[in-house]
Design a protein around this motif. Structure first.
Motif, PDB file in Angstrom:
ATOM      1  N   ALA A 517      -0.990   8.915  14.652  1.00 40.31           N
ATOM      2  CA  ALA A 517       0.288   8.451  14.278  1.00 40.31           C
ATOM      3  C   ALA A 517       0.844   8.901  12.839  1.00 40.31           C
ATOM      4  O   ALA A 517       1.500   9.067  12.552  1.00 40.31           O
ATOM      5  N   VAL A 518      -0.393   9.624  12.012  1.00 41.79           N
ATOM      6  CA  VAL A 518      -0.022  10.153  11.385  1.00 41.79           C
ATOM      7  C   VAL A 518       0.285  11.647  12.316  1.00 41.79           C
ATOM      8  O   VAL A 518       1.785  12.134  10.992  1.00 41.79           O
ATOM      9  N   ALA A 519      -0.037  12.426  12.751  1.00 47.63           N
ATOM     10  CA  ALA A 519       1.179  13.149  12.977  1.00 47.63           C
ATOM     11  C   ALA A 519       2.917  13.223  12.990  1.00 47.63           C
ATOM     12  O   ALA A 519       3.572  13.901  13.297  1.00 47.63           O
ATOM     13  N   THR A 520       2.607  11.724  13.927  1.00 47.83           N
ATOM     14  CA  THR A 520       4.277  11.530  14.006  1.00 47.83           C
ATOM     15  C   THR A 520       4.657  10.771  13.143  1.00 47.83           C
ATOM     16  O   THR A 520       6.463  11.500  13.437  1.00 47.83           O
ATOM     17  N   ALA A 521       4.640  10.823  11.890  1.00 50.48           N
ATOM     18  CA  ALA A 521       4.769  10.354  10.757  1.00 50.48           C
ATOM     19  C   ALA A 521       5.547  11.739   9.908  1.00 50.48           C
ATOM     20  O   ALA A 521       6.624  11.023   9.258  1.00 50.48           O
ATOM     21  N   HIS A 522       4.476  12.572   9.687  1.00 47.60           N
ATOM     22  CA  HIS A 522       5.344  13.581   9.214  1.00 47.60           C
ATOM     23  C   HIS A 522       5.067  15.049  10.537  1.00 47.60           C
ATOM     24  O   HIS A 522       4.396  15.571   9.720  1.00 47.60           O
ATOM     25  N   PRO A 523       5.771  14.970  11.145  1.00 48.81           N
ATOM     26  CA  PRO A 523       5.923  16.279  12.419  1.00 48.81           C
ATOM     27  C   PRO A 523       6.184  17.334  11.975  1.00 48.81           C
ATOM     28  O   PRO A 523       5.600  18.632  12.518  1.00 48.81           O
ATOM     29  N   ARG A 524       6.458  17.918  10.235  1.00 48.49           N
ATOM     30  CA  ARG A 524       6.986  18.725  10.204  1.00 48.49           C
ATOM     31  C   ARG A 524       5.664  19.702   8.541  1.00 48.49           C
ATOM     32  O   ARG A 524       5.783  20.138   7.778  1.00 48.49           O
ATOM     33  N   SER A 525       4.550  18.288   8.327  1.00 50.79           N
ATOM     34  CA  SER A 525       3.911  18.662   6.867  1.00 50.79           C
ATOM     35  C   SER A 525       2.103  19.796   7.344  1.00 50.79           C
ATOM     36  O   SER A 525       2.305  19.612   8.622  1.00 50.79           O
ATOM     37  N   VAL A 526       2.343  19.706   6.527  1.00 58.10           N
ATOM     38  CA  VAL A 526       1.003  20.726   6.475  1.00 58.10           C
ATOM     39  C   VAL A 526       0.009  19.160   5.511  1.00 58.10           C
ATOM     40  O   VAL A 526       0.328  18.700   4.552  1.00 58.10           O
ATOM     41  N   VAL A 527      -1.034  18.982   6.576  1.00 56.58           N
ATOM     42  CA  VAL A 527      -1.926  17.717   6.295  1.00 56.58           C
ATOM     43  C   VAL A 527      -3.102  18.282   5.697  1.00 56.58           C
ATOM     44  O   VAL A 527      -3.966  18.873   6.738  1.00 56.58           O
ATOM     45  N   GLY A 528      -3.274  17.797   4.568  1.00 51.34           N
ATOM     46  CA  GLY A 528      -5.191  17.811   4.110  1.00 51.34           C
ATOM     47  C   GLY A 528      -6.100  16.538   4.855  1.00 51.34           C
ATOM     48  O   GLY A 528      -5.279  16.009   4.239  1.00 51.34           O
ATOM     49  N   VAL A 529      -7.209  17.290   5.707  1.00 51.81           N
ATOM     50  CA  VAL A 529      -8.193  16.152   5.720  1.00 51.81           C
ATOM     51  C   VAL A 529      -9.434  16.251   4.815  1.00 51.81           C
ATOM     52  O   VAL A 529      -9.621  17.847   5.483  1.00 51.81           O
ATOM     53  N   PHE A 530      -9.597  15.671   4.256  1.00 52.75           N
ATOM     54  CA  PHE A 530     -10.737  15.901   3.246  1.00 52.75           C
ATOM     55  C   PHE A 530     -12.149  14.507   3.236  1.00 52.75           C
ATOM     56  O   PHE A 530     -12.162  13.583   3.935  1.00 52.75           O
ATOM     57  N   LEU A 531     -13.304  15.261   3.901  1.00 55.55           N
ATOM     58  CA  LEU A 531     -14.813  14.231   3.507  1.00 55.55           C
ATOM     59  C   LEU A 531     -15.744  14.139   3.246  1.00 55.55           C
ATOM     60  O   LEU A 531     -15.884  15.561   2.520  1.00 55.55           O
ATOM     61  N   CYS A 532     -15.420  13.685   2.357  1.00 56.62           N
ATOM     62  CA  CYS A 532     -17.621  12.823   2.006  1.00 56.62           C
ATOM     63  C   CYS A 532     -18.121  12.142   2.522  1.00 56.62           C
ATOM     64  O   CYS A 532     -18.371  11.308   2.495  1.00 56.62           O
ATOM     65  N   GLY A 533     -18.539  13.213   3.881  1.00 57.00           N
ATOM     66  CA  GLY A 533     -19.423  11.848   4.762  1.00 57.00           C
ATOM     67  C   GLY A 533     -20.372  12.581   5.571  1.00 57.00           C
ATOM     68  O   GLY A 533     -20.608  13.673   5.389  1.00 57.00           O
ATOM     69  N   PRO A 534     -20.945  12.090   6.712  1.00 56.18           N
ATOM     70  CA  PRO A 534     -22.372  12.684   7.446  1.00 56.18           C
ATOM     71  C   PRO A 534     -21.816  13.815   8.521  1.00 56.18           C
ATOM     72  O   PRO A 534     -20.401  13.627   8.921  1.00 56.18           O
ATOM     73  N   GLN A 535     -22.462  14.720   8.721  1.00 55.60           N
ATOM     74  CA  GLN A 535     -22.043  15.615   9.394  1.00 55.60           C
ATOM     75  C   GLN A 535     -21.635  14.927  10.374  1.00 55.60           C
ATOM     76  O   GLN A 535     -20.422  15.455  11.802  1.00 55.60           O
ATOM     77  N   ALA A 536     -21.748  13.722  11.309  1.00 52.51           N
ATOM     78  CA  ALA A 536     -21.456  14.003  12.782  1.00 52.51           C
ATOM     79  C   ALA A 536     -20.030  13.010  12.183  1.00 52.51           C
ATOM     80  O   ALA A 536     -19.533  13.314  13.946  1.00 52.51           O
TER      81      ALA A 536
END
Length: 565
Positions: A517-536
């Protein structure tokens, strides 16, 4: 492919360079000690074990030089935040500092094993040569210069009654080797994830054996038990020629053109490898100690549901960025233990805060101490702040923030900062859209930042930017009564679980659908994915980042960032 390299657990180019240097050092020094004329007679006694021992020692020195650098947190924060040449791609590599630290540590353990096995063989062969009475070359070499006061001998075992075990525990190389090995075993085993998470105190205290490790490493080679022929002796005694007739060695023999060979120790080199990192690390610790001694005033202490302690503090000269973390020490709980916590306050606020969940003996005792000492609060010491991946949130056009449980803390800082930026109509905000995912096991956890999320909802609506923040809350643990109540009240304006307009979802997110959904909504963007959580969860998000990033550089790209401290 380029996106995969950036998002991978550690940059392929750095691994290749580091492995290449290890291979080069090992091969170079292996061939040196296996072929150099200087060690011709040493090889007669020890064979190829000499080359194995010395090559592994060089790699040990190299990796011991590197092991402290990834934990110089002030240096990393400087490179991340103030160095103009430190671009986003470079900063991402700094986020893998602990991964590199562990990788180097395991490599040290590997080369230590090789070094020990090789030297155990060396001690046995030294002993066999000393006890030999067959007049062989190794026997002659072992008895050379044994009775002289000059330090020209080759075999360190000078008596038939001396055992390898005696040499191991009575010589400087042997004793320091044992001490180094024991310290290393304790550090590596206590660093296993199970022990680190369940018995953090064990990990914390045993890890400080690194002081003994480096002290032993520096003095390990000063006795020079492994020796080679001196340069002067090589001018008068060519081993490739003279070894054929050792019975004619000596100046007084008129038939001999070969004087008796003389041997000298190999200079200790470990200190040359590790001196600079040790000095840098000492400077780091002095700076952190000085900073931690500055007075901290606790202005607010609140215990939230699910036993989470919120501390609001003030410290003169304290300056932070979003998503950074600090180390906290409470002397009334433990004078020596320092624990890292992400800041939940925003840089725009006149205080800094943390949320501490009870997750072990130290955190349990800290929360109990604050509850028992009301209205007087216990003394707190703070070291930091230090930089993390979350600092780069506002460098992306689109950001996906994923927090699991108390892992929401860095994003609380981000969301608060956004609230202030909208309050002051900040025109420099590069980010156009934020997707915020919060996964919690129980409903009580949502109360930690309910007020913040509600304020953000109102602020976005009032400013006409309701679409800027997409807030998705997921309850991963529930019973039928909660689910039934939520279904019954689904048509209401506010969510029955959180009181927010955004409805709570039950279960875990379908990450493939979210990324699609994010890729479809922002087809020409650089998206930063940030996680604070478990390794799995990190593995799942990392896989999706690679899967949904386009090969076309003009189209959507996902860059994975994970909190590590």
């Amino acid at each position: 492919m380029g996106n995969w390299v950036v998002n991978h657990w550690f940059p392929a180019v750095v691994i290749a360079a580091w492995l290449g240097l290890n291979v080069f050092l090992f091969v170079y020094y292996f061939l040196l000690f296996d072929r150099d004329k200087k060690f011709y007679y040493t090889r007669v006694l020890l064979g190829s074990a000499l080359a194995w021992a010395r090559a592994s020692a060089k790699c040990l020195n190299f990796n011991s030089m590197l092991i402290l650098l990834p934990v110089c947190r002030n240096l990393l924060s400087f490179l991340r935040g103030t160095c103009s040449c430190c671009r986003r791609t470079m900063r991402k590599q700094l986020d893998h500092n602990l991964t590199f630290h562990k990788l180097v540590a395991y490599t040290i353990a590997l080369f230590t094993a090789v070094h020990i096995i090789a030297h155990l063989c060396n001690f046995e062969w030294y002993n066999d040569s000393q006890q030999a009475t067959d007049g062989s070359l190794s026997s002659i070499l072992s008895n050379l210069h044994q009775d002289e006061e000059s330090n020209k001998w080759l075999n360190p075992i000078h008596s038939n009654s001396t055992t390898p075990a005696y040499v191991t525990f009575t010589t400087i190389p042997g004793l320091t080797g044992v001490i180094i090995t024991v310290a290393l075993i304790l550090m590596v085993t206590s660093s296993m994830e199970f022990i680190r998470r369940s018995y953090f105190e064990v990990f914390w205290y045993t890890h400080h054996l690194f002081i003994i490790y480096f002290a032993g490493l520096v003095i390990h080679g000063i006795a020079g038990l492994v020796r080679g022929q001196t340069a002067e002796s090589l001018n008068k005694h060519n081993p490739e020629h003279c070894a054929q007739d050792p019975t004619h060695w000596g100046r007084k023999n008129k038939h001999s053109h070969c004087e008796e060979p003389e041997f000298g120790s190999i200079p200790a080199e470990s200190w040359q490898w590790v001196l600079a990192p040790i000095v840098l690390y000492v400077f780091e610790r002095v700076l952190r100690f000085w900073r931690s001694q500055q007075r901290v005033v606790v202005t607010k202490a609140v215990v939230h549901p699910s036993k989470v302690l919120e501390l609001q503090m003030h410290k003169k000269g304290f300056s932070m960025e979003v998503g950074q973390y600090i180390f906290i020490n409470c002397p009334s709980v433990s004078c020596l233990e320092w624990h890292p916590f992400t800041l939940t306050s925003a840089p725009e606020e006149d205080f800094f805060s943390v949320h501490i969940r009870a997750a072990g003996d130290w955190t349990e005792n800290l929360i109990d101490t604050f509850q028992q000492q009301k209205p007087k609060t216990p003394r707190i010491e703070v070291d930091g702040p230090f930089g993390t991946a979350s600092e780069d949130v506002f460098q992306y056009e689109v950001a996906m923030l994923v927090g699991a449980g108390i892992g929401v803390t860095p994003f609380a800082s981000v969301l608060k900062s956004i609230w202030y930026k909208f309050q002051h109509a900040d025109q420099c905000l590069k980010t156009k859209k934020i997707y915020f995912y919060w996964l919690c096991r129980d409903t009580g956890a949502f109360a930690w930042f309910n007020d913040l999320l509600a304020s953000l909802e109102r602020e976005m609506e009032e400013s006409g930017k309701a679409g800027f923040l997409n807030c998705r809350l997921f309850l991963t643990g529930w019973d039928n009564s909660i689910a039934g109540q939520a279904a019954f009240n689904f048509d209401k304006d506010t969510d029955v679980v959180t009181g927010l307009k955004q409805k709570t979802s039950f279960g875990r997110p379908m990450w493939s659908n979210e990324f699609s959904a994010v890729a479809t909504a922002h087809p020409r963007s650089v998206v930063g994915v940030f996680l604070c959580g478990p390794q799995a969860l990190a593995k799942s998000l990392q896989k999706c980042c690679h899967q949904y990033s386009s090969l076309d550089p003009r189209k959507v790209k996902f860059y994975f960032n994970k909190e590590n401290f």
